[in-house]
Scaffold this motif. Sequence first.
Motif, PDB file in Angstrom:
ATOM      1  N   GLN A  89       0.819  -1.205   0.000  1.00 23.66           N
ATOM      2  CA  GLN A  89       0.000   0.000   0.000  1.00 23.66           C
ATOM      3  C   GLN A  89       0.857   1.261   0.000  1.00 23.66           C
ATOM      4  OE1 GLN A  89      -2.696   0.445   3.359  1.00 23.66           O
ATOM      5  NE2 GLN A  89      -4.135   1.577   2.086  1.00 23.66           N
ATOM      6  N   ARG A  90       0.393   2.290  -0.739  1.00 25.44           N
ATOM      7  CA  ARG A  90       1.096   3.562  -0.825  1.00 25.44           C
ATOM      8  C   ARG A  90       0.104   4.709  -0.616  1.00 25.44           C
ATOM      9  NH1 ARG A  90       4.355   0.393  -0.146  1.00 25.44           N
ATOM     10  NH2 ARG A  90       6.175  -0.167  -1.397  1.00 25.44           N
ATOM     11  N   ILE A  91       0.461   5.627   0.280  1.00 26.10           N
ATOM     12  CA  ILE A  91      -0.369   6.795   0.563  1.00 26.10           C
ATOM     13  C   ILE A  91       0.515   8.034   0.447  1.00 26.10           C
ATOM     14  CG2 ILE A  91      -1.820   7.967   2.259  1.00 26.10           C
ATOM     15  CD1 ILE A  91      -2.371   5.162   3.466  1.00 26.10           C
ATOM     16  N   GLU A  92       0.099   8.977  -0.366  1.00 30.74           N
ATOM     17  CA  GLU A  92       0.872  10.200  -0.581  1.00 30.74           C
ATOM     18  C   GLU A  92       0.427  11.283   0.393  1.00 30.74           C
ATOM     19  OE1 GLU A  92       2.084  11.102  -4.581  1.00 30.74           O
ATOM     20  OE2 GLU A  92       1.132  13.069  -4.421  1.00 30.74           O
TER      21      GLU A  92
ATOM     22  N   VAL B  90       7.284  10.877   8.438  1.00 28.13           N
ATOM     23  CA  VAL B  90       6.027  10.123   8.360  1.00 28.13           C
ATOM     24  C   VAL B  90       6.251   8.789   7.654  1.00 28.13           C
ATOM     25  CG1 VAL B  90       3.696  10.109   7.393  1.00 28.13           C
ATOM     26  CG2 VAL B  90       4.594  12.200   8.436  1.00 28.13           C
ATOM     27  N   HIS B  91       7.008   8.806   6.571  1.00 29.57           N
ATOM     28  CA  HIS B  91       7.252   7.552   5.841  1.00 29.57           C
ATOM     29  C   HIS B  91       8.105   6.586   6.650  1.00 29.57           C
ATOM     30  CE1 HIS B  91       7.792   4.655   2.754  1.00 29.57           C
ATOM     31  NE2 HIS B  91       9.060   4.963   2.507  1.00 29.57           N
TER      32      HIS B  91
ATOM     33  N   PRO C 149       5.566   6.977   0.809  1.00 31.47           N
ATOM     34  CA  PRO C 149       6.867   7.264   0.207  1.00 31.47           C
ATOM     35  C   PRO C 149       6.910   8.485  -0.708  1.00 31.47           C
ATOM     36  CG  PRO C 149       5.786   5.538  -1.033  1.00 31.47           C
ATOM     37  CD  PRO C 149       4.876   5.865   0.126  1.00 31.47           C
ATOM     38  N   THR C 150       5.780   9.165  -0.918  1.00 33.40           N
ATOM     39  CA  THR C 150       5.776  10.327  -1.803  1.00 33.40           C
ATOM     40  C   THR C 150       5.088  11.508  -1.126  1.00 33.40           C
ATOM     41  OG1 THR C 150       3.734   9.575  -2.879  1.00 33.40           O
ATOM     42  CG2 THR C 150       5.818   8.987  -3.942  1.00 33.40           C
ATOM     43  N   VAL C 151       5.481  12.712  -1.575  1.00 33.80           N
ATOM     44  CA  VAL C 151       4.875  13.933  -1.053  1.00 33.80           C
ATOM     45  C   VAL C 151       4.454  14.799  -2.233  1.00 33.80           C
ATOM     46  CG1 VAL C 151       7.186  14.950  -0.767  1.00 33.80           C
ATOM     47  CG2 VAL C 151       5.231  15.978   0.390  1.00 33.80           C
ATOM     48  N   ALA C 152       3.213  15.269  -2.208  1.00 37.59           N
ATOM     49  CA  ALA C 152       2.688  16.114  -3.271  1.00 37.59           C
ATOM     50  C   ALA C 152       3.136  17.552  -3.070  1.00 37.59           C
ATOM     51  CB  ALA C 152       1.154  16.038  -3.292  1.00 37.59           C
ATOM     52  N   LEU C 153       3.379  18.249  -4.166  1.00 38.37           N
ATOM     53  CA  LEU C 153       3.742  19.657  -4.123  1.00 38.37           C
ATOM     54  C   LEU C 153       2.586  20.527  -4.587  1.00 38.37           C
ATOM     55  CD1 LEU C 153       7.362  19.718  -5.628  1.00 38.37           C
ATOM     56  CD2 LEU C 153       6.653  19.364  -3.254  1.00 38.37           C
TER      57      LEU C 153
ATOM     58  N   ARG D 126      14.932  12.154  -2.545  1.00 33.83           N
ATOM     59  CA  ARG D 126      15.449  10.789  -2.670  1.00 33.83           C
ATOM     60  C   ARG D 126      16.458  10.474  -1.572  1.00 33.83           C
ATOM     61  NH1 ARG D 126      15.392  12.041  -8.236  1.00 33.83           N
ATOM     62  NH2 ARG D 126      17.613  12.598  -8.166  1.00 33.83           N
ATOM     63  N   ASP D 127      17.291  11.445  -1.249  1.00 38.94           N
ATOM     64  CA  ASP D 127      18.292  11.229  -0.200  1.00 38.94           C
ATOM     65  C   ASP D 127      17.638  10.967   1.154  1.00 38.94           C
ATOM     66  OD1 ASP D 127      20.313  11.557  -2.016  1.00 38.94           O
ATOM     67  OD2 ASP D 127      20.765  13.633  -1.460  1.00 38.94           O
ATOM     68  N   ARG D 128      16.411  11.417   1.309  1.00 40.46           N
ATOM     69  CA  ARG D 128      15.693  11.221   2.578  1.00 40.46           C
ATOM     70  C   ARG D 128      14.684  10.086   2.513  1.00 40.46           C
ATOM     71  NH1 ARG D 128      18.389  15.129   2.153  1.00 40.46           N
ATOM     72  NH2 ARG D 128      19.202  16.380   3.870  1.00 40.46           N
ATOM     73  N   GLY D 129      14.734   9.321   1.447  1.00 40.28           N
ATOM     74  CA  GLY D 129      13.918   8.124   1.361  1.00 40.28           C
ATOM     75  C   GLY D 129      12.518   8.311   0.837  1.00 40.28           C
TER      76      GLY D 129
END
Length: 384
Positions: free
Chosen positions: A10-13, A48-49, A56-60, A78-81
Amino acid sequence: MSVKDALREQRIETPSWAYGNSGTRFKVFAQQGVPRTPYEKIDDAAVVHRLTGIAPTVALHIPWDRVDDYGKLSEYARDRGVALGAINSNVFQDDDYKLGSVCHPDATVRRKAIGHLLDCIDIMDQTGSRDLKLWFADGLNYPGQDNLRARQDRLAEALAETCERLGADQRMLLEYKLFEPAFYATDVPDWGTAFAHCLQLGERAQVVIDTGHHAPGTNIEFIVSFLLRADKLGAFDFNSRFYADDDLMAGAADPFQLFRIMHEIVLADALKPAAGIAFMLDQCHNLEPKIPAIIRSVLNVQEATAKALLVDQEALSEAQRAGDVLGANAAVMDAYNTDVRPLLRELREDMGLDPDPMAAYRRSGYAEQIVRERVGGEAAGWGA
Protein backbone atom coordinates in the motif's frame (compact mmCIF):
# COMPACT_ATOMS: atom_id res chain seq x y z
CA MET A 1 -1.87 -12.47 -2.21
CA SER A 2 -2.14 -12.45 1.58
CA VAL A 3 -3.61 -9.58 3.56
CA LYS A 4 -0.16 -8.70 4.87
CA ASP A 5 1.36 -8.72 1.40
CA ALA A 6 -1.36 -6.41 0.11
CA LEU A 7 -0.87 -4.02 3.03
CA ARG A 8 2.87 -4.09 2.55
CA GLU A 9 2.39 -2.78 -1.00
CA GLN A 10 0.00 0.00 0.00
CA ARG A 11 1.10 3.56 -0.82
CA ILE A 12 -0.37 6.79 0.56
CA GLU A 13 0.87 10.20 -0.58
CA THR A 14 1.06 13.04 1.92
CA PRO A 15 0.50 16.70 0.97
CA SER A 16 3.24 19.30 1.45
CA TRP A 17 0.73 21.93 2.53
CA ALA A 18 -0.47 19.81 5.45
CA TYR A 19 2.88 20.40 7.15
CA GLY A 20 2.46 24.20 7.02
CA ASN A 21 0.35 26.65 8.99
CA SER A 22 -3.37 26.68 8.27
CA GLY A 23 -6.63 27.66 9.86
CA THR A 24 -10.27 28.39 9.34
CA ARG A 25 -11.66 30.84 6.79
CA PHE A 26 -11.16 33.53 9.44
CA LYS A 27 -7.63 33.00 10.71
CA VAL A 28 -4.46 31.03 10.10
CA PHE A 29 -3.15 29.54 13.35
CA ALA A 30 0.63 29.45 13.70
CA GLN A 31 2.47 26.54 15.30
CA GLN A 32 6.10 26.27 16.35
CA GLY A 33 8.46 24.15 14.27
CA VAL A 34 6.48 24.54 11.05
CA PRO A 35 8.55 24.15 7.85
CA ARG A 36 9.81 27.33 6.23
CA THR A 37 10.80 25.82 2.88
CA PRO A 38 9.78 22.94 0.61
CA TYR A 39 12.95 21.19 1.77
CA GLU A 40 11.80 21.23 5.38
CA LYS A 41 8.38 19.96 4.31
CA ILE A 42 10.15 17.02 2.71
CA ASP A 43 12.03 16.43 5.96
CA ASP A 44 8.70 16.11 7.77
CA ALA A 45 7.20 13.88 5.08
CA ALA A 46 10.25 11.63 5.33
CA VAL A 47 9.61 11.20 9.06
CA VAL A 48 6.03 10.12 8.36
CA HIS A 49 7.25 7.55 5.84
CA ARG A 50 9.99 6.21 8.11
CA LEU A 51 7.46 5.58 10.86
CA THR A 52 4.58 4.22 8.76
CA GLY A 53 6.43 2.54 5.90
CA ILE A 54 3.67 3.33 3.39
CA ALA A 55 3.94 7.07 2.64
CA PRO A 56 6.87 7.26 0.21
CA THR A 57 5.78 10.33 -1.80
CA VAL A 58 4.87 13.93 -1.05
CA ALA A 59 2.69 16.11 -3.27
CA LEU A 60 3.74 19.66 -4.12
CA HIS A 61 1.54 22.74 -4.49
CA ILE A 62 2.63 25.45 -6.88
CA PRO A 63 3.44 28.30 -6.21
CA TRP A 64 3.50 27.43 -2.49
CA ASP A 65 6.38 25.00 -3.12
CA ARG A 66 8.19 26.91 -5.83
CA VAL A 67 11.98 26.51 -5.91
CA ASP A 68 14.68 27.49 -8.37
CA ASP A 69 15.85 23.94 -9.05
CA TYR A 70 13.30 21.11 -8.97
CA GLY A 71 15.92 18.54 -9.90
CA LYS A 72 17.79 19.48 -6.73
CA LEU A 73 14.56 19.22 -4.71
CA SER A 74 13.89 15.76 -6.19
CA GLU A 75 17.40 14.64 -5.29
CA TYR A 76 16.97 16.00 -1.76
CA ALA A 77 13.77 13.96 -1.40
CA ARG A 78 15.45 10.79 -2.67
CA ASP A 79 18.29 11.23 -0.20
CA ARG A 80 15.69 11.22 2.58
CA GLY A 81 13.92 8.12 1.36
CA VAL A 82 10.91 9.71 -0.32
CA ALA A 83 10.00 11.05 -3.76
CA LEU A 84 8.00 13.94 -5.16
CA GLY A 85 4.46 13.06 -6.17
CA ALA A 86 1.58 14.93 -7.74
CA ILE A 87 1.94 18.57 -8.75
CA ASN A 88 -1.05 20.62 -7.59
CA SER A 89 -1.88 23.84 -9.43
CA ASN A 90 -3.15 27.05 -7.81
CA VAL A 91 -5.40 29.31 -9.86
CA PHE A 92 -7.49 30.63 -6.99
CA GLN A 93 -5.38 33.04 -4.94
CA ASP A 94 -4.47 35.86 -7.32
CA ASP A 95 -6.66 38.96 -7.45
CA ASP A 96 -7.13 38.32 -11.18
CA TYR A 97 -9.10 35.19 -10.32
CA LYS A 98 -11.88 36.93 -8.41
CA LEU A 99 -14.36 36.04 -11.17
CA GLY A 100 -12.73 32.73 -12.03
CA SER A 101 -9.62 31.39 -13.71
CA VAL A 102 -10.01 29.12 -16.75
CA CYS A 103 -13.73 29.96 -16.82
CA HIS A 104 -13.23 33.72 -16.44
CA PRO A 105 -15.06 35.90 -19.01
CA ASP A 106 -11.82 37.75 -19.77
CA ALA A 107 -9.56 35.90 -22.20
CA THR A 108 -6.47 37.55 -20.70
CA VAL A 109 -7.18 36.04 -17.29
CA ARG A 110 -7.93 32.66 -18.85
CA ARG A 111 -4.60 32.76 -20.66
CA LYS A 112 -2.80 33.55 -17.40
CA ALA A 113 -4.48 30.58 -15.69
CA ILE A 114 -3.73 28.16 -18.53
CA GLY A 115 -0.15 29.41 -18.56
CA HIS A 116 0.14 28.42 -14.90
CA LEU A 117 -1.20 24.92 -15.65
CA LEU A 118 1.37 24.52 -18.42
CA ASP A 119 4.10 25.76 -16.08
CA CYS A 120 3.07 23.02 -13.65
CA ILE A 121 3.64 20.44 -16.38
CA ASP A 122 7.10 21.92 -16.94
CA ILE A 123 7.73 21.27 -13.24
CA MET A 124 6.46 17.71 -13.63
CA ASP A 125 9.03 17.19 -16.38
CA GLN A 126 11.75 18.19 -13.92
CA THR A 127 10.49 16.20 -10.91
CA GLY A 128 9.43 13.09 -12.79
CA SER A 129 5.89 13.47 -11.43
CA ARG A 130 3.15 11.50 -13.11
CA ASP A 131 0.11 13.49 -12.00
CA LEU A 132 -1.10 17.04 -12.53
CA LYS A 133 -3.93 17.68 -10.08
CA LEU A 134 -6.41 20.42 -10.90
CA TRP A 135 -8.96 22.06 -8.64
CA PHE A 136 -10.81 25.18 -9.72
CA ALA A 137 -12.51 27.63 -7.40
CA ASP A 138 -14.38 28.98 -10.43
CA GLY A 139 -18.08 29.66 -10.01
CA LEU A 140 -20.82 32.23 -9.63
CA ASN A 141 -22.53 33.87 -6.67
CA TYR A 142 -25.58 35.26 -8.49
CA PRO A 143 -27.94 34.29 -11.31
CA GLY A 144 -27.03 36.14 -14.47
CA GLN A 145 -23.49 36.88 -13.30
CA ASP A 146 -22.12 34.94 -16.29
CA ASN A 147 -23.20 32.46 -18.94
CA LEU A 148 -23.19 28.95 -17.45
CA ARG A 149 -22.80 27.14 -20.76
CA ALA A 150 -20.06 29.49 -21.97
CA ARG A 151 -18.10 28.82 -18.80
CA GLN A 152 -18.23 25.07 -19.50
CA ASP A 153 -16.95 25.74 -23.01
CA ARG A 154 -14.06 27.75 -21.60
CA LEU A 155 -13.30 25.02 -19.08
CA ALA A 156 -13.28 22.36 -21.80
CA GLU A 157 -10.92 24.43 -23.97
CA ALA A 158 -8.50 25.00 -21.09
CA LEU A 159 -8.49 21.32 -20.10
CA ALA A 160 -7.93 20.24 -23.70
CA GLU A 161 -4.95 22.55 -24.14
CA THR A 162 -3.46 21.40 -20.85
CA CYS A 163 -4.01 17.72 -21.61
CA GLU A 164 -2.37 18.14 -25.01
CA ARG A 165 0.81 19.37 -23.29
CA LEU A 166 1.12 16.29 -21.07
CA GLY A 167 3.96 13.87 -21.69
CA ALA A 168 3.40 10.26 -22.65
CA ASP A 169 3.62 9.01 -19.04
CA GLN A 170 1.76 11.91 -17.45
CA ARG A 171 -1.92 12.39 -16.72
CA MET A 172 -4.39 15.02 -15.59
CA LEU A 173 -6.49 14.51 -12.47
CA LEU A 174 -9.63 16.66 -12.25
CA GLU A 175 -11.07 17.36 -8.82
CA TYR A 176 -14.60 18.52 -8.06
CA LYS A 177 -16.20 20.33 -5.13
CA LEU A 178 -19.87 20.77 -4.27
CA PHE A 179 -19.51 24.45 -3.37
CA GLU A 180 -17.10 27.06 -2.03
CA PRO A 181 -16.18 29.73 -2.69
CA ALA A 182 -19.06 30.07 -5.17
CA PHE A 183 -22.55 29.77 -3.70
CA TYR A 184 -24.90 29.94 -6.72
CA ALA A 185 -23.07 27.70 -9.20
CA THR A 186 -19.71 25.95 -9.15
CA ASP A 187 -18.10 25.14 -12.50
CA VAL A 188 -16.93 21.66 -11.45
CA PRO A 189 -19.43 20.85 -8.69
CA ASP A 190 -19.67 17.05 -8.82
CA TRP A 191 -18.21 13.81 -10.08
CA GLY A 192 -20.53 13.76 -13.09
CA THR A 193 -19.19 17.07 -14.38
CA ALA A 194 -15.60 15.98 -13.84
CA PHE A 195 -16.32 12.60 -15.44
CA ALA A 196 -17.93 14.17 -18.51
CA HIS A 197 -14.95 16.42 -19.13
CA CYS A 198 -12.45 13.60 -18.57
CA LEU A 199 -14.41 11.31 -20.89
CA GLN A 200 -14.15 13.91 -23.63
CA LEU A 201 -10.42 14.36 -23.04
CA GLY A 202 -9.46 10.70 -23.35
CA GLU A 203 -7.51 8.16 -21.37
CA ARG A 204 -4.97 10.54 -19.79
CA ALA A 205 -7.66 12.51 -17.95
CA GLN A 206 -9.14 10.98 -14.80
CA VAL A 207 -11.26 12.04 -11.84
CA VAL A 208 -10.11 12.79 -8.29
CA ILE A 209 -12.51 11.89 -5.49
CA ASP A 210 -12.02 14.17 -2.52
CA THR A 211 -13.93 12.46 0.27
CA GLY A 212 -14.91 15.81 1.84
CA HIS A 213 -16.41 17.32 -1.31
CA HIS A 214 -19.93 15.88 -1.22
CA ALA A 215 -23.31 16.69 0.20
CA PRO A 216 -24.10 15.01 3.53
CA GLY A 217 -25.31 11.46 2.98
CA THR A 218 -23.75 11.02 -0.45
CA ASN A 219 -22.91 7.39 -1.24
CA ILE A 220 -19.26 7.93 -2.13
CA GLU A 221 -18.53 4.24 -2.62
CA PHE A 222 -21.09 4.21 -5.46
CA ILE A 223 -19.06 6.96 -7.17
CA VAL A 224 -15.91 4.93 -6.57
CA SER A 225 -17.49 1.84 -8.11
CA PHE A 226 -18.86 3.73 -11.12
CA LEU A 227 -15.57 5.44 -11.93
CA LEU A 228 -13.62 2.20 -11.46
CA ARG A 229 -15.96 0.49 -13.92
CA ALA A 230 -15.39 3.30 -16.42
CA ASP A 231 -11.61 3.30 -15.82
CA LYS A 232 -11.82 6.96 -14.86
CA LEU A 233 -10.83 6.92 -11.20
CA GLY A 234 -7.36 8.43 -11.01
CA ALA A 235 -6.91 9.42 -7.39
CA PHE A 236 -8.35 10.03 -3.94
CA ASP A 237 -7.93 13.03 -1.70
CA PHE A 238 -8.63 11.48 1.70
CA ASN A 239 -9.93 13.71 4.48
CA SER A 240 -13.02 14.13 6.66
CA ARG A 241 -15.68 16.74 7.20
CA PHE A 242 -18.60 16.85 9.56
CA TYR A 243 -20.64 19.34 7.58
CA ALA A 244 -19.13 21.49 4.87
CA ASP A 245 -15.36 21.83 5.02
CA ASP A 246 -12.91 19.06 4.27
CA ASP A 247 -9.70 19.53 6.20
CA LEU A 248 -10.04 17.03 9.05
CA MET A 249 -8.04 13.82 9.45
CA ALA A 250 -9.03 10.97 7.16
CA GLY A 251 -11.32 8.53 8.92
CA ALA A 252 -12.15 10.95 11.73
CA ALA A 253 -15.76 11.71 10.87
CA ASP A 254 -16.95 8.40 9.41
CA PRO A 255 -14.47 5.51 9.53
CA PHE A 256 -17.20 3.16 8.24
CA GLN A 257 -17.45 5.24 5.05
CA LEU A 258 -13.69 4.99 4.56
CA PHE A 259 -13.93 1.22 4.99
CA ARG A 260 -16.75 1.02 2.43
CA ILE A 261 -14.67 3.00 -0.05
CA MET A 262 -11.67 0.73 0.42
CA HIS A 263 -13.93 -2.31 0.10
CA GLU A 264 -14.81 -1.20 -3.44
CA ILE A 265 -11.13 -0.69 -4.18
CA VAL A 266 -10.30 -4.21 -2.97
CA LEU A 267 -13.20 -5.70 -4.95
CA ALA A 268 -11.80 -4.12 -8.12
CA ASP A 269 -8.25 -5.29 -7.32
CA ALA A 270 -7.23 -1.62 -7.53
CA LEU A 271 -5.20 -1.33 -4.32
CA LYS A 272 -1.78 -2.24 -5.66
CA PRO A 273 0.32 0.61 -7.12
CA ALA A 274 0.26 -1.03 -10.55
CA ALA A 275 -3.48 -0.28 -10.74
CA GLY A 276 -2.58 3.39 -11.11
CA ILE A 277 -4.82 4.96 -8.48
CA ALA A 278 -3.10 7.61 -6.37
CA PHE A 279 -4.17 7.43 -2.73
CA MET A 280 -3.43 10.89 -1.39
CA LEU A 281 -4.24 12.87 1.73
CA ASP A 282 -5.55 16.43 1.33
CA GLN A 283 -5.79 17.96 4.78
CA CYS A 284 -4.86 20.97 6.85
CA HIS A 285 -4.28 20.67 10.58
CA ASN A 286 -5.34 23.73 12.50
CA LEU A 287 -5.69 22.63 16.13
CA GLU A 288 -3.71 19.41 16.27
CA PRO A 289 0.08 19.04 15.78
CA LYS A 290 0.69 18.49 12.10
CA ILE A 291 3.04 15.52 11.81
CA PRO A 292 1.16 13.33 14.33
CA ALA A 293 -2.12 14.22 12.60
CA ILE A 294 -0.72 13.09 9.28
CA ILE A 295 0.62 9.88 10.80
CA ARG A 296 -2.79 9.23 12.35
CA SER A 297 -4.47 9.82 8.98
CA VAL A 298 -2.15 7.37 7.24
CA LEU A 299 -2.87 4.79 9.93
CA ASN A 300 -6.62 5.36 9.64
CA VAL A 301 -6.50 4.65 5.90
CA GLN A 302 -4.33 1.61 6.56
CA GLU A 303 -6.78 0.27 9.16
CA ALA A 304 -9.76 0.75 6.82
CA THR A 305 -7.83 -1.06 4.09
CA ALA A 306 -6.95 -3.96 6.37
CA LYS A 307 -10.59 -4.42 7.28
CA ALA A 308 -11.61 -4.29 3.62
CA LEU A 309 -9.05 -6.99 2.82
CA LEU A 310 -10.58 -9.20 5.53
CA VAL A 311 -14.01 -9.34 3.90
CA ASP A 312 -14.77 -12.98 3.05
CA GLN A 313 -15.32 -12.41 -0.66
CA GLU A 314 -16.45 -15.97 -1.32
CA ALA A 315 -19.09 -15.87 1.43
CA LEU A 316 -20.17 -12.39 0.29
CA SER A 317 -20.59 -13.45 -3.34
CA GLU A 318 -22.46 -16.60 -2.35
CA ALA A 319 -24.88 -14.62 -0.17
CA GLN A 320 -25.40 -12.06 -2.92
CA ARG A 321 -26.16 -14.75 -5.51
CA ALA A 322 -28.62 -16.37 -3.11
CA GLY A 323 -30.35 -13.08 -2.37
CA ASP A 324 -29.36 -13.49 1.28
CA VAL A 325 -29.53 -9.84 2.35
CA LEU A 326 -28.58 -10.41 5.97
CA GLY A 327 -25.82 -12.86 5.13
CA ALA A 328 -24.24 -10.47 2.64
CA ASN A 329 -24.41 -7.59 5.07
CA ALA A 330 -22.93 -9.77 7.81
CA ALA A 331 -19.94 -10.66 5.63
CA VAL A 332 -19.16 -6.97 5.29
CA MET A 333 -19.89 -6.05 8.90
CA ASP A 334 -17.87 -8.93 10.32
CA ALA A 335 -14.79 -7.56 8.60
CA TYR A 336 -15.49 -3.98 9.64
CA ASN A 337 -15.96 -4.99 13.28
CA THR A 338 -12.64 -6.86 13.36
CA ASP A 339 -9.91 -5.23 15.44
CA VAL A 340 -7.04 -5.09 12.93
CA ARG A 341 -4.61 -3.26 15.19
CA PRO A 342 -2.79 -6.44 16.31
CA LEU A 343 -2.40 -7.46 12.66
CA LEU A 344 -0.96 -4.06 11.76
CA ARG A 345 1.42 -4.07 14.71
CA GLU A 346 2.66 -7.48 13.56
CA LEU A 347 2.99 -6.21 9.99
CA ARG A 348 5.11 -3.25 11.08
CA GLU A 349 7.38 -5.48 13.10
CA ASP A 350 7.79 -7.70 10.03
CA MET A 351 8.75 -4.56 8.07
CA GLY A 352 11.32 -3.53 10.68
CA LEU A 353 9.17 -0.63 11.92
CA ASP A 354 8.04 0.34 15.38
CA PRO A 355 4.65 -1.33 15.95
CA ASP A 356 3.21 1.95 17.27
CA PRO A 357 4.15 4.85 14.92
CA MET A 358 2.41 7.47 17.06
CA ALA A 359 4.35 6.47 20.17
CA ALA A 360 7.54 6.20 18.13
CA TYR A 361 7.12 9.78 16.95
CA ARG A 362 6.60 11.02 20.49
CA ARG A 363 9.76 9.24 21.62
CA SER A 364 11.83 10.39 18.64
CA GLY A 365 12.28 13.95 19.86
CA TYR A 366 11.69 15.24 16.33
CA ALA A 367 8.93 17.61 17.46
CA GLU A 368 11.23 19.25 19.95
CA GLN A 369 14.10 19.30 17.45
CA ILE A 370 12.21 21.23 14.77
CA VAL A 371 10.96 23.77 17.33
CA ARG A 372 14.58 24.44 18.28
CA GLU A 373 15.95 24.50 14.75
CA ARG A 374 13.23 26.31 12.80
CA VAL A 375 13.64 29.72 14.30
CA GLY A 376 13.51 32.79 12.09
CA GLY A 377 12.41 33.05 8.50
CA GLU A 378 8.81 32.77 7.31
CA ALA A 379 6.81 29.70 8.21
CA ALA A 380 5.05 27.97 5.34
CA GLY A 381 1.30 28.29 5.19
CA TRP A 382 -1.60 29.34 3.04
CA GLY A 383 -0.24 31.71 0.45
CA ALA A 384 3.36 31.17 1.57
